[in-house]
Enzyme design. Structure first.
Site, short mmCIF file in Angstrom:
data_model
loop_
_atom_site.label_atom_id
_atom_site.label_comp_id
_atom_site.label_asym_id
_atom_site.label_seq_id
_atom_site.Cartn_x
_atom_site.Cartn_y
_atom_site.Cartn_z
N LYS A 261 -2.12 15.57 -8.15
CA LYS A 261 -1.16 15.46 -9.25
C LYS A 261 -0.29 16.71 -9.36
O LYS A 261 0.85 16.65 -9.81
CB LYS A 261 -1.90 15.17 -10.56
N SER B 171 -0.20 13.96 -14.23
CA SER B 171 -1.30 14.01 -15.20
C SER B 171 -1.39 15.42 -15.74
O SER B 171 -0.89 16.36 -15.11
CB SER B 171 -2.60 13.65 -14.46
N ASP C 269 0.88 -1.17 0.00
CA ASP C 269 0.00 0.00 0.00
C ASP C 269 0.92 1.21 0.00
O ASP C 269 1.64 1.45 0.98
CB ASP C 269 -0.88 -0.01 1.25
N TYR D 239 -8.10 14.96 -7.21
CA TYR D 239 -7.11 14.30 -8.06
C TYR D 239 -6.17 15.34 -8.67
O TYR D 239 -4.95 15.16 -8.67
CB TYR D 239 -7.83 13.50 -9.14
N1 LIG Z 1 -5.64 6.30 -17.17
C1 LIG Z 1 -5.57 7.62 -17.39
O1 LIG Z 1 -6.36 8.18 -18.15
C2 LIG Z 1 -4.48 8.43 -16.74
C3 LIG Z 1 -4.26 9.74 -17.19
C4 LIG Z 1 -3.25 10.49 -16.60
C5 LIG Z 1 -2.48 9.96 -15.61
N2 LIG Z 1 -2.70 8.68 -15.18
C6 LIG Z 1 -1.86 8.16 -14.12
O2 LIG Z 1 -1.19 7.01 -14.58
C7 LIG Z 1 -0.91 6.14 -13.46
C8 LIG Z 1 -1.35 4.73 -13.78
O3 LIG Z 1 -2.76 4.73 -13.93
P1 LIG Z 1 -3.56 3.59 -14.72
O4 LIG Z 1 -4.42 4.29 -15.68
O5 LIG Z 1 -2.64 2.53 -15.18
O6 LIG Z 1 -4.50 3.06 -13.53
P2 LIG Z 1 -5.00 1.59 -13.12
O7 LIG Z 1 -6.18 1.85 -12.24
O8 LIG Z 1 -5.17 0.74 -14.32
O9 LIG Z 1 -3.79 1.02 -12.25
C9 LIG Z 1 -3.48 1.56 -11.00
C10 LIG Z 1 -2.96 0.46 -10.11
O10 LIG Z 1 -2.62 1.04 -8.85
C11 LIG Z 1 -3.03 0.16 -7.82
N3 LIG Z 1 -3.24 0.92 -6.57
C12 LIG Z 1 -4.24 1.77 -6.28
N4 LIG Z 1 -4.07 2.25 -5.03
C13 LIG Z 1 -2.94 1.68 -4.55
C14 LIG Z 1 -2.24 1.78 -3.31
N5 LIG Z 1 -2.68 2.54 -2.30
N6 LIG Z 1 -1.09 1.08 -3.15
C15 LIG Z 1 -0.64 0.28 -4.16
N7 LIG Z 1 -1.27 0.13 -5.34
C16 LIG Z 1 -2.41 0.83 -5.52
C17 LIG Z 1 -4.31 -0.48 -8.34
O11 LIG Z 1 -4.57 -1.71 -7.66
C18 LIG Z 1 -3.98 -0.65 -9.81
O12 LIG Z 1 -3.42 -1.92 -10.06
C19 LIG Z 1 -1.61 6.78 -12.26
O13 LIG Z 1 -0.68 7.53 -11.52
C20 LIG Z 1 -2.62 7.70 -12.91
O14 LIG Z 1 -3.02 8.77 -12.06
C21 LIG Z 1 -3.68 7.90 -15.73
#
Ligand SMILES: NC(=O)c1ccc[n+]([C@@H]2O[C@H](COP(=O)([O-])OP(=O)(O)OC[C@H]3O[C@@H](n4cnc5c(N)ncnc54)[C@H](O)[C@@H]3O)[C@@H](O)[C@H]2O)c1
Length: 255
Positions: A156, A139, A60, A152
């Site tokens: 970020k 982001s 976590d 959020y």
């Molecule tokens: N998907 C988008 O559109 C987007 C856009 C901009 C930025 N991001 C950023 O990219 C990164 C990856 O996002 P993603 O889209 O792959 O998301 P995702 O939800 O597919 O994966 C996120 C992972 O983080 C894990 N997680 C959540 N809380 C946690 C915690 N407290 N401790 C450990 N693990 C934890 C989840 O179990 C999951 O496996 C993130 O930082 C997100 O903010 C995503």
């Protein structure tokens, strides 16, 4: 020789989406990878696909003791830490008018505190190595501010500020450790697909209903993993404190 041969990388949130793609790509490029996540089942499955060059640790990111455990497990198994990808995060709808203090604090605890802890313990471990790279997933919300994602966006933006401070510190201390942030627009991952639309509190996400906008807006996880790979490798060894937008020009405007 792969682009990351000889390097050991920790990737948080590696059970899904971008983190999973990062781990697979970094391993293909020769890194030994430690995948961490709350989701043990999916995380172990990804690590199994990679094989001996991978280790999964339940983690976590908001828990300080978990960070100590992840770093120790990495050092015990692979001898040290060269790269940290602070990637795990959560997303939930909420404007300034609808976000409760409880939701605000939950998001800051994971998306902001979790990244602070990662930088703190990652940096400490990297000091014992010839060089290091910390890559923080932010982001466009952390640059522009999205009305529908108040907490959020703030979390970020905190990641971006943290990144700049760590980069400046490493430069001042003459550490060969770099810290950069990545700022995507939408990425086609479970984070956006599984977003609870019932909680939608603003109008900012209407763009996703337009197929043309979808194509322009949504990167594939590989598009982000390629940037992570570059920042993890020595090819980017003079890039420190950068904010890399990976958004197909979303924050630009045509006139
Ligand atoms: N998907 C988008 O559109 C987007 C856009 C901009 C930025 N991001 C950023 O990219 C990164 C990856 O996002 P993603 O889209 O792959 O998301 P995702 O939800 O597919 O994966 C996120 C992972 O983080 C894990 N997680 C959540 N809380 C946690 C915690 N407290 N401790 C450990 N693990 C934890 C989840 O179990 C999951 O496996 C993130 O930082 C997100 O903010 C995503």
């Amino acid at each position: 020789m792969g682009r990351l041969s000889g390097k050991v990388a920790i990737i948080t949130g590696a059970a899904s989406g971008v983190g999973k793609e990062d781990a697979l790509l970094m391993a293909r490029e020769g890194a030994q990878v430690v995948l961490t996540d709350l989701n043990e089942e999916a995380g172990r499955e990804v690590a199994k696909t990679i094989g001996d060059a991978a280790l999964f640790v339940r983690h976590d990111i908001a828990c300080e003791d978990d960070w100590k455990n992840v770093v120790k497990a990495t050092q015990d198994k692979f001898g040290g830490v060269d790269v940290l990808v602070n990637n795990a995060a959560i997303l939930a709808y909420g404007t300034i008018e609808s976000t409760t203090l409880e939701l605000w604090q939950k998001i800051q605890r994971i998306n902001s505190d979790g990244y602070f802890l990662g930088c703190r313990y990652g940096l400490e471990a990297m000091k014992a190595r010839p060089s290091g790279s910390i890559i923080n997933m932010s982001s466009i919300a952390g640059i522009g501010g999205q009305s529908s994602f108040c907490a959020y966006s703030a979390s970020k933006a905190a990641v971006a500020g943290l990144t700049r401070s760590v980069a400046a510190h490493c430069r001042a201390q003459l550490y060969r450790i770099r810290c950069n942030s990545i700022h995507p627009d939408g990425i086609a991952t479970p984070m956006v697909f599984n977003l609870n639309r019932d909680n939608k509190a603003g109008s900012g996400y209407v763009r996703e209903k337009d197929p043309k906008q979808l194509q322009a807006r949504f990167a594939q996880p590989q598009d982000i993993a390629n940037v992570v790979l570059f920042l993890a490798s020595d090819e980017s060894k003079f890039i420190n404190g950068a904010e890399l937008r990976v958004d197909n020009g979303y924050l630009m405007w045509a006139d």
